[in-house]
Structure formats: C-alpha cells, structure tokens
Write a protein that holds these residues in place. Structure first.
Motif, PDB file in Angstrom:
ATOM      1  N   PHE A  58       0.816  -1.209   0.000  1.00 41.43           N
ATOM      2  CA  PHE A  58       0.000   0.000   0.000  1.00 41.43           C
ATOM      3  C   PHE A  58       0.855   1.267   0.000  1.00 41.43           C
ATOM      4  O   PHE A  58       0.388   2.335   0.338  1.00 41.43           O
ATOM      5  N   ASN A  59       2.110   1.121  -0.405  1.00 43.48           N
ATOM      6  CA  ASN A  59       2.999   2.264  -0.640  1.00 43.48           C
ATOM      7  C   ASN A  59       3.636   2.026  -1.998  1.00 43.48           C
ATOM      8  O   ASN A  59       4.598   1.264  -2.118  1.00 43.48           O
ATOM      9  N   PHE A  60       3.085   2.647  -3.022  1.00 44.59           N
ATOM     10  CA  PHE A  60       3.436   2.313  -4.402  1.00 44.59           C
ATOM     11  C   PHE A  60       4.939   2.414  -4.683  1.00 44.59           C
ATOM     12  O   PHE A  60       5.532   1.483  -5.221  1.00 44.59           O
ATOM     13  N   LEU A 103     -15.348 -10.637  -7.499  1.00 43.00           N
ATOM     14  CA  LEU A 103     -15.562  -9.295  -6.957  1.00 43.00           C
ATOM     15  C   LEU A 103     -14.318  -8.446  -7.168  1.00 43.00           C
ATOM     16  O   LEU A 103     -13.201  -8.884  -6.866  1.00 43.00           O
ATOM     17  N   THR A 104     -14.525  -7.240  -7.684  1.00 36.48           N
ATOM     18  CA  THR A 104     -13.413  -6.336  -7.925  1.00 36.48           C
ATOM     19  C   THR A 104     -13.733  -4.968  -7.363  1.00 36.48           C
ATOM     20  O   THR A 104     -14.838  -4.724  -6.856  1.00 36.48           O
ATOM     21  N   PHE A 105     -12.754  -4.086  -7.434  1.00 39.99           N
ATOM     22  CA  PHE A 105     -12.922  -2.684  -7.067  1.00 39.99           C
ATOM     23  C   PHE A 105     -12.372  -1.905  -8.240  1.00 39.99           C
ATOM     24  O   PHE A 105     -11.225  -2.111  -8.634  1.00 39.99           O
ATOM     25  N   PHE A 154     -12.240   6.169   0.983  1.00 36.17           N
ATOM     26  CA  PHE A 154     -13.178   5.649  -0.017  1.00 36.17           C
ATOM     27  C   PHE A 154     -14.624   5.973   0.387  1.00 36.17           C
ATOM     28  O   PHE A 154     -15.447   6.315  -0.452  1.00 36.17           O
ATOM     29  N   GLU A 155     -14.895   5.842   1.672  1.00 37.38           N
ATOM     30  CA  GLU A 155     -16.243   6.159   2.162  1.00 37.38           C
ATOM     31  C   GLU A 155     -16.602   7.602   1.847  1.00 37.38           C
ATOM     32  O   GLU A 155     -17.721   7.893   1.408  1.00 37.38           O
ATOM     33  N   ALA A 195      -6.384   5.348 -10.475  1.00 37.92           N
ATOM     34  CA  ALA A 195      -5.332   5.207  -9.472  1.00 37.92           C
ATOM     35  C   ALA A 195      -5.885   5.791  -8.177  1.00 37.92           C
ATOM     36  O   ALA A 195      -5.742   6.975  -7.902  1.00 37.92           O
ATOM     37  N   TRP A 196      -6.556   4.954  -7.394  1.00 38.93           N
ATOM     38  CA  TRP A 196      -7.198   5.396  -6.157  1.00 38.93           C
ATOM     39  C   TRP A 196      -6.154   5.783  -5.125  1.00 38.93           C
ATOM     40  O   TRP A 196      -5.126   5.111  -4.998  1.00 38.93           O
TER      41      TRP A 196
END
Length: 176
Positions: free
Chosen positions: A23-25, A64-66, A125-126, A71-72
């Motif tokens: 989660f750190n590109f 299931l995907t997101f 995201f929320e 690029a979120w």
C-alpha cells in the motif's frame, strides 16, 4: 436420500490480499507486490482451472473487484492487482467461453468487510462515495453487490461474459 450433483453451476471468487508494504506504491518491494498479484489476480485463474472439471455448459464464474480504471489514493499495488484481476477475467472469458462457461465481475463500491480493515485509509473511499454516488451508498450494506453476484451466477445472463457490472451507486459514471 437426495443425490448430490457432481457439477458446479457457479463459482464465486471473493479473494484478495496485499501485505501492508503493497500500500505504498513507490516503496513496495517485489515480494509484497508478488503476494498481492498472486492472491488477488492469479487466484482467479487458479480457482477457474480447479473448478473447471466440475463445471458444465452454462456454468458461471463470478468475481468481486474494485474499479481498477483509476489510481485510487492509498490503494497502490492492490489497484494494480485488481487491474490484473480484471484482465484475467477477460482472458478466462475468451478461453472458457467455448466450453459454455461465463466469466464476469462485480465492481462494488466500498463495503466494510474484514478485508476492508486491512486497507489503510479505507475511510477515504467512504468519503468519495458519500460525495459522488448519485444513488447514495451504504458501506455497511453488502446486499446490492450480493444480488448482482446472484444474478450473474444465475441463468439470467446467458450471453454475457467478460463483463464488469458496476454496483457502486453510480460513482463509476460520474466525473470529478
């Protein structure tokens, strides 16, 4: 006594994982990226090939995907893995279609699940969905995504494969 059928009419893929380092590109190492890719993308192909001997003409594979078109913020290598997952679905649709097996995905908005707890900054995201979903979105309600999975697993979509159905309150269709 009821006989159990030795076939699968449908299979649902709901597998995804990335180590914290993914989660750190820019700072992620290959081991973390490889784990995310194997668990979150290659697993769709592995599940499909494992289930294939029990699948028949008109069987369905749903995952299931997101939405991986963007690029979120904070999603980093998990987003790349989801893009690979979506591509894997297209290749499975190509290769399993001649056997009558349909392969489709549901791209759900954020849902507070056990997996969501491992995504740093999930609450961002929320906020996006709160501000952009024309139909609204309840992160505590998995039912809309579940119903889409049931529909794709059913015979209601007999000629649909390689598709991504967005169940996100309409966020995918909104501009900035």
């Amino acid at each position: 006594m009821r006989e159990i059928s030795p076939q699968l009419d449908g299979v649902l893929h709901s597998i995804g994982f990335a180590p914290p380092g993914a989660f750190n590109f820019l700072e992620a190492d290959w081991d973390d990226v490889a784990t995310a890719m194997q668990a979150s993308a290659y697993s769709l192909k592995a599940l499909a090939t494992a289930a294939l001997p029990l699948m028949t003409d008109r069987s369905s594979l749903v995952g299931l995907t997101f939405d991986a078109k963007f690029a979120w913020p904070l999603y980093d290598w998990m987003g790349v893995a989801k893009a690979a997952f979506e591509s894997t679905n297209r290749y499975l649709a190509r290769d399993l279609g001649p056997q009558g097996v349909r392969c489709n995905l549901v791209s759900a908005g954020p849902i507070r699940t056990t997996a969501a707890k491992s995504i740093p900054g999930f609450e961002e995201f929320e906020r996006v969905w709160d501000n952009r979903a024309p139909l609204g979105w309840d992160v505590k309600d998995p039912e809309p995504a579940a119903k889409a999975c049931v529909a794709l697993l059913s015979d209601w979509f007999p000629a649909t494969t390689g598709e991504i159905v967005h169940v996100d309150g309409g966020v995918h269709a909104m501009g900035q």
